[in-house]
Design a protein around this motif. Structure first.
Motif, mmCIF file in Angstrom:
data_model
loop_
_atom_site.group_PDB
_atom_site.id
_atom_site.type_symbol
_atom_site.label_atom_id
_atom_site.label_comp_id
_atom_site.label_asym_id
_atom_site.label_seq_id
_atom_site.Cartn_x
_atom_site.Cartn_y
_atom_site.Cartn_z
ATOM 1 N N VAL A 1 22.403 21.940 67.126
ATOM 2 C CA VAL A 1 21.614 22.347 68.292
ATOM 3 C C VAL A 1 21.149 21.103 69.025
ATOM 4 O O VAL A 1 20.712 20.125 68.402
ATOM 5 C CB VAL A 1 20.401 23.213 67.877
ATOM 6 C CG1 VAL A 1 19.669 23.736 69.118
ATOM 7 C CG2 VAL A 1 20.823 24.378 66.986
ATOM 8 N N VAL B 1 25.705 31.686 59.357
ATOM 9 C CA VAL B 1 25.945 30.655 60.376
ATOM 10 C C VAL B 1 26.275 29.358 59.640
ATOM 11 O O VAL B 1 25.493 28.893 58.813
ATOM 12 C CB VAL B 1 24.698 30.466 61.261
ATOM 13 C CG1 VAL B 1 25.006 29.488 62.394
ATOM 14 C CG2 VAL B 1 24.216 31.808 61.811
ATOM 15 N N GLU C 1 22.679 32.371 69.210
ATOM 16 C CA GLU C 1 22.518 32.505 70.666
ATOM 17 C C GLU C 1 21.930 33.864 71.028
ATOM 18 O O GLU C 1 21.088 33.958 71.927
ATOM 19 C CB GLU C 1 23.868 32.290 71.356
ATOM 20 C CG GLU C 1 24.329 30.836 71.262
ATOM 21 C CD GLU C 1 25.739 30.623 71.808
ATOM 22 O OE1 GLU C 1 25.947 29.604 72.490
ATOM 23 O OE2 GLU C 1 26.615 31.466 71.536
ATOM 24 N N LEU D 1 25.850 24.596 61.905
ATOM 25 C CA LEU D 1 25.082 24.764 63.145
ATOM 26 C C LEU D 1 24.647 23.398 63.689
ATOM 27 O O LEU D 1 24.184 22.547 62.933
ATOM 28 C CB LEU D 1 23.847 25.627 62.843
ATOM 29 C CG LEU D 1 22.844 25.876 63.976
ATOM 30 C CD1 LEU D 1 23.485 26.680 65.101
ATOM 31 C CD2 LEU D 1 21.605 26.591 63.446
ATOM 32 N N GLY E 1 27.696 31.233 65.316
ATOM 33 C CA GLY E 1 26.850 30.659 66.356
ATOM 34 C C GLY E 1 26.342 31.709 67.332
ATOM 35 O O GLY E 1 25.235 31.605 67.856
ATOM 36 N N VAL F 1 24.183 25.228 71.603
ATOM 37 C CA VAL F 1 24.289 25.692 70.215
ATOM 38 C C VAL F 1 25.758 25.676 69.840
ATOM 39 O O VAL F 1 26.593 26.253 70.531
ATOM 40 C CB VAL F 1 23.721 27.124 70.081
ATOM 41 C CG1 VAL F 1 24.011 27.690 68.695
ATOM 42 C CG2 VAL F 1 22.222 27.139 70.371
ATOM 43 N N LYS F 2 26.086 24.979 68.749
ATOM 44 C CA LYS F 2 27.455 24.982 68.247
ATOM 45 C C LYS F 2 27.435 25.367 66.772
ATOM 46 O O LYS F 2 26.469 25.079 66.078
ATOM 47 C CB LYS F 2 28.097 23.593 68.386
ATOM 48 C CG LYS F 2 28.432 23.215 69.811
ATOM 49 C CD LYS F 2 29.351 21.999 69.872
ATOM 50 C CE LYS F 2 28.595 20.733 69.438
ATOM 51 N NZ LYS F 2 29.415 19.506 69.638
ATOM 52 N N ALA F 3 28.509 26.000 66.318
ATOM 53 C CA ALA F 3 28.620 26.331 64.893
ATOM 54 C C ALA F 3 30.075 26.625 64.602
ATOM 55 O O ALA F 3 30.822 27.056 65.484
ATOM 56 C CB ALA F 3 27.756 27.540 64.549
#
Lengths: 408, 408
Positions: B279, B274, B299, B277, B295, B289-291
């Motif tokens: 959050v 990941v 999740e 990241l 990601g 949640v982004k990545a």
């Protein structure tokens, strides 16, 4: 299937012909850590056959070596609850065991009594019961390792390293070199089943082996049938328990083995190689064990329980065996036992015997069928060993002469 | 001990300082098949420490890959009875887990929701309970593999291949390069425990992290103590759960996390890396949640149960960390989390909290301590991230500035 690698084609054969994995089944795989490439291919092939879950249990013989060396005496034969829970789940599942020991003499310098004792007796007994009651579709197949190859082949030939030569020998033995291995297995299994019918028709009372160092009579059970070319579970799943298989076998009466027998091949026994084994039987008991090396491992196994030193199997193999034709000793019973005739001490093979289900071990033994936590084959056949059947009226019927099948 | 190989000295440290194996204990070892050399050395070292039985469970991520790809949905989170039976046996035993993934992106191309779901929830929960109730002396240590080395080091330096450079970095991180590693660990652990006392004396209500992309307040539990430098079981066995360990950590109140946080290191998550990241938390929940990659795996994990997306740990690490000083990203949380400050979503770390024993998960959560089948750390610290403590009266106390510890 030209785009499949050899190992994937092999896994496919093991899953389809050997265990015959059914949709929705749990598939248990037992492997050494060194077998990981085949275990992975078997997992993929099992899911392709519709398996629900594949559970691989990796054994590490180096960890086992430390266990045999250092664990307290009373831990050696124990079955941990989680090992028992896995054995309990075998019924209704598929089981694939990978053979092929990369270091067949890893335990040779250990206390052989402890080597013999080191097994989870309750789990092994549970597994043997599931197999004998035909409640699991199972198979054993080998994974060629560098260590085993170095035992079998000493040099590079035609640019082929020992491991490549071993793969070739294994592929030939399991008919992977056929255009359609699955069809080749169908024909081969039919041939072995025909032999069983020939033998059953004779209604034999005993088999007699004679050759250098061997004069052995193995009493058979009345009504016991010969088995070969595969089994069918109580749920109707046909499977081939050994890849390769070249044998037809039956359960002896554990009370009626008499005489002496000299093993005709080295026996690889969980990290020890037993050489020049000779066993003397009296009233069914193995009363004397001799060997030029590794005899202690046999004695250790025979001491695991009271019935480990009685016979549980007698098997006939002739010179058409693909394994025998390689002329090799594989130091692996899966192959070596399929090269020639053999007997096994320990638990009886009950596939050809009706009416045992639900009986206690004592009741099964009263029927003449041995029950033990051990089942170890060793090889006693070859061109110099003649095999006769003895019928109930005492007539001798030649079965094998110079490795050639005499019945037709 | 100049005649001991590096791997045997390492195993000795893990057994004596990490798990602190006691005479008569069962020792459970969890390893990947690729970790066999260390598992074998740990077995020998455990028996040398008086272990009764060493049980190694080898996991094969290639078999797991086939499982994640092909098993039916309802099988993914199941715990088989034999896996549960082994988890049940952890209490009173020693547990050694080997980390170090030879192929950290093996699952990267799979359905990440299935990757996240694939865990034996009941067994994991049972193990977390034994650990949180201090009923097992346990440790995690890493085995450097070629695959991991290739991720961390791109070329040969001074004639040293990546794997040798990784071994050097690991040996330095776990103080194996000290003359007396056991004594070095004693001193190091005492230093971490002193930090816990400094923090506990402040009676903090929250921690605040600020830096690029990060403005995060983590509410703490009244009376929760910081832990570091090792644990002691209810039977009085001191042990060091992570080798290396450089952190002091506490359990947050799962209801009181607010703000956004940007991870400062890549996170290796069971076969997926990941990256970048970010959050966002609202009322304790991770609501976004982004990545830039992976990601979905986060999740997926956060969807395993209702409480997986709440925090269960906050940990502080400064620039004296031997792991941090290597300047490396190991793509392995065991190391990377000890390089810098981190938080974990999922189950709460309960070592510093009294009176939880015997409570139900709901009752534990009522006390502000999260209960979940997940516990995943990710890294949020570094020289650009300032950490303050906030006392109950609102006073801000600087704790970390430019990676330097501010308390004394």
């Amino acid at each position: 299937m030209p785009d499949m690698t050899l190992i994937d084609r092999y896994a496919d054969l093991i899953v389809k012909v050997g265990a015959n994995v059914q949709p929705g089944q749990t598939v248990f795989i037992s492997a050494l850590v060194e077998h990981a490439p085949l275990a992975r291919a078997l997992s993929r092939a099992s899911y392709a056959a519709g398996a629900r879950v594949v559970d691989v249990r990796y054994v590490d013989n180096h960890v086992r070596r430390a266990f045999i060396e250092h664990a307290p005496e009373d831990a050696l034969s124990e079955t941990a609850p989680w090992v028992m829970a896995r054995a309990d789940a075998l019924e209704g599942s598929a089981l694939i065991m990978i053979a092929g020991d990369p270091d067949p003499e890893l335990f040779a310098d250990l206390d052989q009594a402890r080597v013999g004792k080191a097994r989870a007796v309750d789990a092994v007994t549970r597994q043997l019961r599931a197999q004998n009651e035909l409640k699991v579709n199972w198979t054993i197949a080998a994974y060629p390792t560098e260590g085993q190859a170095a035992q079998v082949f000493t040099e590079t030939v035609d640019g082929k390293a020992p491991i490549d030569q071993l793969w070739e020998a294994v592929a030939h033995s399991v008919r992977l070199d056929e255009d359609d291995p699955v069809e080749a297995w169908r024909a081969h299994a039919a041939r072995l089943r025909a032999r069983c019918k020939q033998l059953d028709a004779l209604e034999l009372d005993a088999l007699h082996f004679s050759g250098p160092g061997t004069n052995l009579t193995v009493g058979l059970l009345p009504g016991a049938r010969f088995t070969g070319g595969g089994l069918t579970t109580v749920d109707g799943i046909t499977h081939v328990p050994n890849l390769p298989t070249e044998e037809v076998f039956a359960c002896p009466d554990w009370r009626r083995t008499e005489g002496t027998v000299r093993s005709t091949r080295p026996l690889q026994l969980g990290g020890t190689i037993v050489r020049d084994l000779e066993v003397c039987f009296d009233g069914g008991n193995a009363v004397e064990v001799k060997a030029s090396s590794g005899g202690g491992a046999v004695e250790g196994q025979m001491a695991i329980d009271e019935f480990a030193n009685r016979l549980g199997e007698v098997a006939l193999v002739d010179g058409t065996s693909r394994v025998g034709q390689t002329g090799l000793t594989f130091y692996d019973s899966l192959f070596d036992e399929n090269a020639t005739c053999h007997i096994a001490y320990g638990s009886g093979v009950t596939f050809g015997i009706d009416g045992l289900e639900g009986l206690s071990p004592d009741e099964i033994r009263e029927r003449g069928v041995n029950v033990s936590a051990v089942h170890t084959d060793f090889m006693i056949g070859g061109p110099e060993v003649a095999v006769d059947g003895i019928t109930r009226d005492g007539t001798r019927v030649p079965i094998l002469r110079e490795d050639t099948w005499q019945l037709s």
